[in-house]
Design a protein around this motif. Sequence first.
Motif, PDB file in Angstrom:
ATOM      1  N   ALA A  19      -4.375  -6.998   6.691  1.00 31.94           N
ATOM      2  CA  ALA A  19      -5.230  -7.319   5.975  1.00 31.94           C
ATOM      3  C   ALA A  19      -5.778  -6.428   4.633  1.00 31.94           C
ATOM      4  N   ALA A  20      -5.787  -5.201   4.924  1.00 36.30           N
ATOM      5  CA  ALA A  20      -6.060  -4.067   4.181  1.00 36.30           C
ATOM      6  C   ALA A  20      -4.988  -4.192   2.955  1.00 36.30           C
ATOM      7  N   ALA A  22      -2.932  -6.879   1.905  1.00 39.57           N
ATOM      8  CA  ALA A  22      -2.991  -7.994   1.303  1.00 39.57           C
ATOM      9  C   ALA A  22      -4.154  -7.934   0.530  1.00 39.57           C
ATOM     10  N   GLU A  23      -5.065  -7.212   0.764  1.00 35.95           N
ATOM     11  CA  GLU A  23      -6.420  -7.060  -0.042  1.00 35.95           C
ATOM     12  C   GLU A  23      -6.094  -6.370  -1.224  1.00 35.95           C
ATOM     13  N   ARG A  26      -3.913  -8.143  -3.545  1.00 33.96           N
ATOM     14  CA  ARG A  26      -4.374  -9.091  -4.374  1.00 33.96           C
ATOM     15  C   ARG A  26      -5.450  -8.686  -5.716  1.00 33.96           C
ATOM     16  N   ILE A  27      -6.052  -7.513  -5.212  1.00 35.34           N
ATOM     17  CA  ILE A  27      -6.834  -6.989  -6.100  1.00 35.34           C
ATOM     18  C   ILE A  27      -5.809  -6.278  -7.328  1.00 35.34           C
ATOM     19  N   LEU A  69     -10.732  -0.204  -3.818  1.00 34.59           N
ATOM     20  CA  LEU A  69      -9.510  -0.899  -2.896  1.00 34.59           C
ATOM     21  C   LEU A  69      -9.868  -0.206  -1.648  1.00 34.59           C
ATOM     22  N   PRO A  70      -9.433  -1.104  -0.806  1.00 33.04           N
ATOM     23  CA  PRO A  70      -9.494  -0.875   0.641  1.00 33.04           C
ATOM     24  C   PRO A  70      -8.594   0.110   1.105  1.00 33.04           C
TER      25      PRO A  70
END
Length: 98
Positions: A19-20, A22-23, A26-27, A69-70
């Motif tokens: 999940a991290a 992918a985020e 995306r950013i 960013l995560p």
Amino acid sequence: MGASVLAFVQITCTQHSEAATAEFERIIQASSRVLSCHNTTGEADFLLQVVAKDLDDYSHFVETVLRQLPGVSSIRSNLSLREMKATSHLPVEELLGL
């Protein structure tokens, strides 16, 4: 063209979950300032090539995008003083042994 700063940015992450990641992707994909992003070996997880119009603009980008960013634990920037070589030409014959 209005971009006087070229930065090579090393990013190290503490979170590597699906999940991290992918985020993060995306950013980065959505940011027009990021010219390239590579998942790398070594100390840093990612190497980005980023453009900005000046140092204030770059600082703003770091604060509003990169630091958000995560899972990011470290951001290291190297600013280009002068480009000595740039090409997108691949040495096809040399790579193929021709």
